[in-house]
Design a protein around this motif. Structure first.
Motif, PDB file in Angstrom:
ATOM      1  N   LEU A 181       7.386  30.701  65.600  1.00 31.21           N
ATOM      2  CA  LEU A 181       6.285  30.139  64.803  1.00 31.21           C
ATOM      3  C   LEU A 181       5.066  29.872  65.686  1.00 31.21           C
ATOM      4  O   LEU A 181       3.937  30.228  65.333  1.00 31.21           O
ATOM      5  CB  LEU A 181       6.744  28.839  64.134  1.00 31.21           C
ATOM      6  CG  LEU A 181       5.650  28.004  63.454  1.00 31.21           C
ATOM      7  CD1 LEU A 181       5.069  28.751  62.272  1.00 31.21           C
ATOM      8  CD2 LEU A 181       6.190  26.650  63.008  1.00 31.21           C
ATOM      9  N   SER A 185       1.439  31.630  65.329  1.00 31.29           N
ATOM     10  CA  SER A 185       0.355  30.767  64.838  1.00 31.29           C
ATOM     11  C   SER A 185      -0.963  31.005  65.569  1.00 31.29           C
ATOM     12  O   SER A 185      -2.023  31.032  64.941  1.00 31.29           O
ATOM     13  CB  SER A 185       0.747  29.295  64.980  1.00 31.29           C
ATOM     14  OG  SER A 185       1.798  29.006  64.097  1.00 31.29           O
ATOM     15  N   TRP A 213      -8.558  23.544  59.302  1.00 37.72           N
ATOM     16  CA  TRP A 213      -7.316  24.285  59.065  1.00 37.72           C
ATOM     17  C   TRP A 213      -6.875  24.972  60.351  1.00 37.72           C
ATOM     18  O   TRP A 213      -5.700  24.942  60.717  1.00 37.72           O
ATOM     19  CB  TRP A 213      -7.562  25.297  57.942  1.00 37.72           C
ATOM     20  CG  TRP A 213      -6.428  26.200  57.611  1.00 37.72           C
ATOM     21  CD1 TRP A 213      -5.316  25.902  56.872  1.00 37.72           C
ATOM     22  CD2 TRP A 213      -6.306  27.579  57.967  1.00 37.72           C
ATOM     23  NE1 TRP A 213      -4.506  27.003  56.773  1.00 37.72           N
ATOM     24  CE2 TRP A 213      -5.089  28.044  57.427  1.00 37.72           C
ATOM     25  CE3 TRP A 213      -7.097  28.468  58.699  1.00 37.72           C
ATOM     26  CZ2 TRP A 213      -4.657  29.354  57.585  1.00 37.72           C
ATOM     27  CZ3 TRP A 213      -6.663  29.759  58.854  1.00 37.72           C
ATOM     28  CH2 TRP A 213      -5.457  30.191  58.297  1.00 37.72           C
ATOM     29  N   LEU A 221       1.269  23.694  64.526  1.00 35.06           N
ATOM     30  CA  LEU A 221       2.179  24.826  64.448  1.00 35.06           C
ATOM     31  C   LEU A 221       2.165  25.662  65.717  1.00 35.06           C
ATOM     32  O   LEU A 221       3.195  26.191  66.123  1.00 35.06           O
ATOM     33  CB  LEU A 221       1.815  25.718  63.233  1.00 35.06           C
ATOM     34  CG  LEU A 221       2.404  25.288  61.887  1.00 35.06           C
ATOM     35  CD1 LEU A 221       1.948  23.904  61.498  1.00 35.06           C
ATOM     36  CD2 LEU A 221       2.052  26.278  60.799  1.00 35.06           C
ATOM     37  N   LEU A 250      16.541  23.153  60.252  1.00 34.32           N
ATOM     38  CA  LEU A 250      16.032  24.127  59.284  1.00 34.32           C
ATOM     39  C   LEU A 250      15.028  23.469  58.334  1.00 34.32           C
ATOM     40  O   LEU A 250      13.945  24.006  58.070  1.00 34.32           O
ATOM     41  CB  LEU A 250      17.224  24.684  58.490  1.00 34.32           C
ATOM     42  CG  LEU A 250      17.087  26.047  57.866  1.00 34.32           C
ATOM     43  CD1 LEU A 250      16.861  27.098  58.925  1.00 34.32           C
ATOM     44  CD2 LEU A 250      18.340  26.382  57.062  1.00 34.32           C
ATOM     45  N   PHE A 253      11.874  22.707  60.183  1.00 32.80           N
ATOM     46  CA  PHE A 253      11.112  23.912  60.464  1.00 32.80           C
ATOM     47  C   PHE A 253      10.313  24.373  59.246  1.00 32.80           C
ATOM     48  O   PHE A 253       9.095  24.577  59.319  1.00 32.80           O
ATOM     49  CB  PHE A 253      12.059  25.024  60.923  1.00 32.80           C
ATOM     50  CG  PHE A 253      11.383  26.338  61.145  1.00 32.80           C
ATOM     51  CD1 PHE A 253      10.605  26.541  62.263  1.00 32.80           C
ATOM     52  CD2 PHE A 253      11.500  27.374  60.225  1.00 32.80           C
ATOM     53  CE1 PHE A 253       9.963  27.751  62.471  1.00 32.80           C
ATOM     54  CE2 PHE A 253      10.866  28.583  60.422  1.00 32.80           C
ATOM     55  CZ  PHE A 253      10.098  28.773  61.555  1.00 32.80           C
ATOM     56  N   TRP A 254      10.990  24.505  58.113  1.00 35.94           N
ATOM     57  CA  TRP A 254      10.275  25.048  56.947  1.00 35.94           C
ATOM     58  C   TRP A 254       9.273  24.058  56.372  1.00 35.94           C
ATOM     59  O   TRP A 254       8.239  24.451  55.830  1.00 35.94           O
ATOM     60  CB  TRP A 254      11.266  25.531  55.878  1.00 35.94           C
ATOM     61  CG  TRP A 254      11.947  26.806  56.292  1.00 35.94           C
ATOM     62  CD1 TRP A 254      13.273  26.990  56.502  1.00 35.94           C
ATOM     63  CD2 TRP A 254      11.322  28.072  56.583  1.00 35.94           C
ATOM     64  NE1 TRP A 254      13.534  28.283  56.904  1.00 35.94           N
ATOM     65  CE2 TRP A 254      12.362  28.968  56.959  1.00 35.94           C
ATOM     66  CE3 TRP A 254      10.009  28.537  56.587  1.00 35.94           C
ATOM     67  CZ2 TRP A 254      12.106  30.298  57.316  1.00 35.94           C
ATOM     68  CZ3 TRP A 254       9.767  29.867  56.943  1.00 35.94           C
ATOM     69  CH2 TRP A 254      10.806  30.714  57.298  1.00 35.94           C
ATOM     70  N   VAL A 257       6.230  24.599  58.426  1.00 40.23           N
ATOM     71  CA  VAL A 257       5.526  25.836  58.071  1.00 40.23           C
ATOM     72  C   VAL A 257       4.786  25.682  56.743  1.00 40.23           C
ATOM     73  O   VAL A 257       3.629  26.089  56.603  1.00 40.23           O
ATOM     74  CB  VAL A 257       6.518  27.013  57.978  1.00 40.23           C
ATOM     75  CG1 VAL A 257       5.823  28.253  57.413  1.00 40.23           C
ATOM     76  CG2 VAL A 257       7.112  27.317  59.336  1.00 40.23           C
ATOM     77  N   PHE A 258       5.449  25.068  55.756  1.00 38.57           N
ATOM     78  CA  PHE A 258       4.885  25.087  54.411  1.00 38.57           C
ATOM     79  C   PHE A 258       3.964  23.913  54.099  1.00 38.57           C
ATOM     80  O   PHE A 258       3.139  24.007  53.203  1.00 38.57           O
ATOM     81  CB  PHE A 258       6.006  25.186  53.365  1.00 38.57           C
ATOM     82  CG  PHE A 258       6.448  26.604  53.147  1.00 38.57           C
ATOM     83  CD1 PHE A 258       5.808  27.407  52.207  1.00 38.57           C
ATOM     84  CD2 PHE A 258       7.463  27.164  53.915  1.00 38.57           C
ATOM     85  CE1 PHE A 258       6.187  28.726  52.028  1.00 38.57           C
ATOM     86  CE2 PHE A 258       7.849  28.481  53.740  1.00 38.57           C
ATOM     87  CZ  PHE A 258       7.210  29.272  52.798  1.00 38.57           C
ATOM     88  N   PRO A 261       0.187  22.729  57.581  1.00 37.14           N
ATOM     89  CA  PRO A 261      -1.174  23.287  57.680  1.00 37.14           C
ATOM     90  C   PRO A 261      -2.099  22.850  56.545  1.00 37.14           C
ATOM     91  O   PRO A 261      -3.296  23.093  56.611  1.00 37.14           O
ATOM     92  CB  PRO A 261      -0.954  24.805  57.654  1.00 37.14           C
ATOM     93  CG  PRO A 261       0.470  25.045  57.403  1.00 37.14           C
ATOM     94  CD  PRO A 261       1.221  23.763  57.419  1.00 37.14           C
ATOM     95  N   TRP A 262      -1.544  22.225  55.503  1.00 40.41           N
ATOM     96  CA  TRP A 262      -2.409  21.762  54.410  1.00 40.41           C
ATOM     97  C   TRP A 262      -3.091  20.449  54.754  1.00 40.41           C
ATOM     98  O   TRP A 262      -4.063  20.056  54.101  1.00 40.41           O
ATOM     99  CB  TRP A 262      -1.575  21.554  53.131  1.00 40.41           C
ATOM    100  CG  TRP A 262      -0.998  22.806  52.567  1.00 40.41           C
ATOM    101  CD1 TRP A 262       0.081  23.488  53.051  1.00 40.41           C
ATOM    102  CD2 TRP A 262      -1.459  23.535  51.433  1.00 40.41           C
ATOM    103  NE1 TRP A 262       0.319  24.598  52.272  1.00 40.41           N
ATOM    104  CE2 TRP A 262      -0.606  24.647  51.265  1.00 40.41           C
ATOM    105  CE3 TRP A 262      -2.503  23.355  50.519  1.00 40.41           C
ATOM    106  CZ2 TRP A 262      -0.769  25.583  50.248  1.00 40.41           C
ATOM    107  CZ3 TRP A 262      -2.659  24.278  49.503  1.00 40.41           C
ATOM    108  CH2 TRP A 262      -1.806  25.385  49.380  1.00 40.41           C
ATOM    109  N   VAL A 264      -5.424  18.697  56.091  1.00 40.07           N
ATOM    110  CA  VAL A 264      -6.703  18.846  56.791  1.00 40.07           C
ATOM    111  C   VAL A 264      -7.786  17.897  56.294  1.00 40.07           C
ATOM    112  O   VAL A 264      -8.895  17.920  56.802  1.00 40.07           O
ATOM    113  CB  VAL A 264      -7.241  20.289  56.671  1.00 40.07           C
ATOM    114  CG1 VAL A 264      -6.271  21.261  57.290  1.00 40.07           C
ATOM    115  CG2 VAL A 264      -7.523  20.652  55.230  1.00 40.07           C
ATOM    116  N   VAL A 278      -5.235  17.657  47.648  1.00 37.28           N
ATOM    117  CA  VAL A 278      -4.236  18.619  48.118  1.00 37.28           C
ATOM    118  C   VAL A 278      -3.963  18.405  49.606  1.00 37.28           C
ATOM    119  O   VAL A 278      -2.811  18.422  50.053  1.00 37.28           O
ATOM    120  CB  VAL A 278      -4.732  20.057  47.846  1.00 37.28           C
ATOM    121  CG1 VAL A 278      -3.987  21.065  48.697  1.00 37.28           C
ATOM    122  CG2 VAL A 278      -4.573  20.406  46.377  1.00 37.28           C
ATOM    123  N   GLY A 279      -5.023  18.164  50.372  1.00 36.96           N
ATOM    124  CA  GLY A 279      -4.859  17.949  51.805  1.00 36.96           C
ATOM    125  C   GLY A 279      -4.036  16.706  52.109  1.00 36.96           C
ATOM    126  O   GLY A 279      -3.162  16.710  52.979  1.00 36.96           O
TER     127      GLY A 279
END
Lengths: 484, 236
Positions: A181, A185, A213, A221, A250, A253-254, A257-258, A261-262, A264, A278-279
């Motif tokens: 990752l 990234s 972002w 990441l 696990l 980790f996910w 990833v998911f 990054p939002w 911000v 949303v951020g």
């Protein structure tokens, strides 16, 4: 449970030994150790000069190259890209190769990537000092320099993925996912940011969204992925126990990833309201990730904390893991409406950045870099120097990060009380900021010690001997049967 | 998690999702945002920056002013930005439409500059010249006008030159230890002048639908905390 040096029963016969993996890094190890150490010393020195200028703002004011607004980003870029990302990538490759049970693939590409990367950092930092900063945080380097970083990271990252694809270990340790990752990234966020700003790209506040972002992605990441990979690898080793749960790793980790990054935006940002929401939601959901990782680490080291902190590199590994939990929790906390109204746009921002980049990434990498050099070159570093380096780094970074955090709290409380002129509130917070200069001094001294230790290896003054490192050359502790 | 493509694609999907949500979707919404016609001023907002001010923005970027100065006013009730006199209303996306790059800043080592133009009396011939002179002095050496300031001095944005037949009209009026030796004067370079033009252009006070200007009662407004407005009277 004491599986510290027991060979993994699941290792297939004919697998590549850790010693063979280490040997495959010999062509690249001193290059990356040397170059990253160079930028480490440069970055620490430039950051210290910038910090000292806050005490005496009139000093060294005759030259544009030495103004605070240029020194600060130049020092930060040298530390982030010159040291942390560069050392993190090669250490990540090492951890990845160990986990995958495979020699480093295409080391010539890694070396080529390293050359391009370092030229990029050089062009970028000089560019910032010369006044060609883009004015976008974490992306201050002029576009051509940033493009070189993307190409360099692409070459290095490709070798990581090749190594992983050629693995002999059927189900590698979770550390491998985080490294993959991290490697991906740098390329992904860098490429998108560069394209967004070129031509008829982002306008208005979308520029800020791209920048945040990118910065969040590279921090959490990129550097975060590499640091988490290193920590997932070494924390079980220094604790002498297997990683408690693959499932928790696990989930962590996910979620990283998911969701990460939002994260911000903050309350009151000049973006459409839904973007802000949303951020903030992303920041909340990302807590699933760091909580899972923290719980997993806790269950791994539970009961053997004294063993972790009793010696190097455990001390730095343990401190980096602790810093990750503290930085994540603090980052979560200051996103909440109440605290955000107080500490947004204060030194808290610098505090969080230092906590994450310095406390998590740098400590993890500084703790394992000596190990990497010894393992891959077969030469022993002077233990006294390595020990002094570790203590100075640990104390220095802790002082810098905490000084900025407390400065931020003092500044935020002062400003939001509505009492007192801005400049008076600022002066109160400056007491803490001055402490950060002290921390940076320790940190710089530590890195000079490290430089001396490393130079002795370069010059062949160190005792040439294959280090007997049964703990570190052993496969990772496992629970016997590999679970998928 | 055994398969390399699964990890690769999984990561890529995760990263692409955030890219879509944080970058692409806002860009689709805001990318073609038009300027708005203000009823108060009868002009389009935000206005185009005059050429000199645009050059000043480059100086601002190049010197890294955004490292210490923010350009964002948070809404009333969230922080004390408005009460500190940094703006009559919060700043919104519309305010940054013409900025390239947008330099919001992250840490306020110095005061917010979203409405520096207002504080400098932009367009008011009674105030603006004195405020520009004041700010030039501040830029040359902040401690000349505010002894406790931690802002760096920017002497390299000025030229020290012999006084000609008559003193230059924009020569800084420096006193005491900051004054140049006899027969010399300190005048701003074009870069310093451009920076002033940029600061004068920083105005986010046009009332917008999404951010109306609500005039606060004077009791609520604490003394503006940037020392500059308070010192207007002392500027000769």
């Amino acid at each position: 449970m004491s599986l510290s040096a027991a060979p993994s029963s699941s290792a297939p016969s004919g697998a590549i030994t850790p010693a063979e993996v280490d040997a495959s890094f010999r062509p690249v190890s001193l290059f990356f150790a040397g170059k990253s150490t160079f930028w480490l010393v440069v970055g620490a020195l430039v950051s210290l000069i910038a910090s000292v200028k806050l005490h005496g703002p009139g000093m060294m004011s005759g030259s544009a190259w030495l103004t605070y607004g240029r020194l600060t980003p130049a020092g930060w870029n040298a530390l982030v890209y010159g040291f942390a990302a560069q050392a993190g990538m090669v250490l990540g490759l090492w951890v990845l190769a160990r986990a995958a049970g495979q020699r480093l693939q295409a080391p010539i590409l890694v070396l080529a990537g390293g050359v391009v990367w370092n030229l990029g950092v050089l062009a970028g930092t000089v560019g910032i000092l010369a006044g060609y900063s883009t004015g976008r945080e974490w992306l201050e380097m002029p576009a051509p320099a940033m493009a070189m970083l993307v190409v360099g990271a692409g070459l290095i990252g490709t070798c990581g993925w090749l190594t992983y694809a050629a693995r002999t270990e059927p189900d590698p340790y979770p550390s491998a996912w985080f490294i993959l990752l991290g490697l991906l990234s740098f390329v992904w966020f860098g490429t998108v940011a560069l394209l967004s700003y070129s031509g008829a790209g982002a306008t208005g506040v979308v520029q800020v969204l791209v920048q945040r972002w990118y910065a969040g992605g590279v921090l959490k990441l990129g550097l975060g992925g590499l640091a988490l990979g290193v920590l997932h690898h070494f924390l079980p080793l220094v604790a002498g126990r297997p990683l408690a749960s693959r499932q928790l790793a696990l989930v962590g980790f996910w979620a990283l990833v998911f969701f990460a990054p939002w994260a911000v935006t903050g309350h009151g940002d000049p973006f459409p309201r839904w973007v802000v929401s949303v951020g903030i939601a992303g920041q909340m959901l990302a807590a699933i990730g760091w909580l899972a990782i923290a719980l997993n680490w806790w269950k791994t080291v539970e009961g053997s904390g004294s063993r972790v902190f009793s010696a190097l590199p455990g001390r730095l590994i343990g401190a980096a893991a602790l810093a990750y939990v503290v930085a994540s929790a603090l980052g979560f906390l200051v996103t909440l409406r109440g605290p955000a109204s107080v500490v947004r746009f204060t030194w808290m921002h610098s505090g969080l950045e230092w906590l994450f980049v310095g406390g998590v990434a740098m400590l993890a990498f500084l703790g394992t870099l000596p190990l990497f050099v010894e393992q891959t070159t077969g030469r022993r570093l002077a233990p006294a120097l390595v020990g002094a380096h570790a203590w100075l780094s640990l104390v220095g970074l802790a002082v810098v990060a905490l000084a900025f955090v407390f400065a931020g709290i003092a500044q935020g409380l002062g400003l939001s009380s509505g009492e007192g002129a801005f400049v008076d509130v600022l002066r109160k917070s400056m007491h803490f900021v001055r402490l950060s200069s002290l921390g940076l001094t320790f940190f710089l001294l530590g890195q000079l010690v490290w430089l001396v230790a490393l130079v002795s290896v370069f010059r062949g003054l160190a005792v040439e001997a294959v280090v007997t490192v049964k703990d570190w050359a052993a496969p990772l502790p496992t629970k016997g049967a590999v679970r998928s | 998690m055994r398969s390399t493509p699964v990890i690769f694609l999984g990561i890529l999907v995760g990263l692409a999702a955030s890219w879509w949500g944080i970058v692409v979707a806002p860009a689709l919404q805001l990318g073609a945002a038009p300027t708005v016609l203000s009823k108060e001023t009868g002009q389009h907002y935000p206005p185009n920056r005059p050429g000199l001010a645009q050059q000043g923005a480059e100086v601002y970027r190049s010197e890294g002013c955004n490292v210490c100065h923010s350009q964002v006013v948070r809404p009333a009730g969230f922080g004390h930005d408005i009460l500190r006199g940094w703006g009559a209303r919060r700043t919104v996306a519309q305010d940054y439409l013409r900025d390239q790059p947008v330099m919001l800043g992250s840490v306020r080592v110095g005061p917010d500059l979203s409405n520096m133009g207002i504080r400098m009396g932009a367009g008011d011939t009674n105030i603006q010249p004195a405020m520009v002179a004041h700010q030039l002095k501040h830029l040359y050496h902040p401690r000349t006008v505010m002894p406790t300031s931690v802002m760096p001095a920017y002497p390299y944005l000025f030229v020290r030159q012999p006084v000609g037949a008559a003193p230059s009209p924009d020569a800084l009026k420096l006193e005491g230890a900051f004054a140049p030796e006899a027969g010399m004067e300190v005048v701003p370079t074009p870069a310093a002048r451009a920076l002033m033009a940029y600061l004068l252009s920083l105005r986010s006070t046009v009332s917008l639908k999404e951010a109306p200007v609500i005039l606060p009662s004077t009791n609520d407004v604490k003394q503006a905390t940037n020392a500059a407005p308070a010192q207007v009277a002392s500027v000769p």
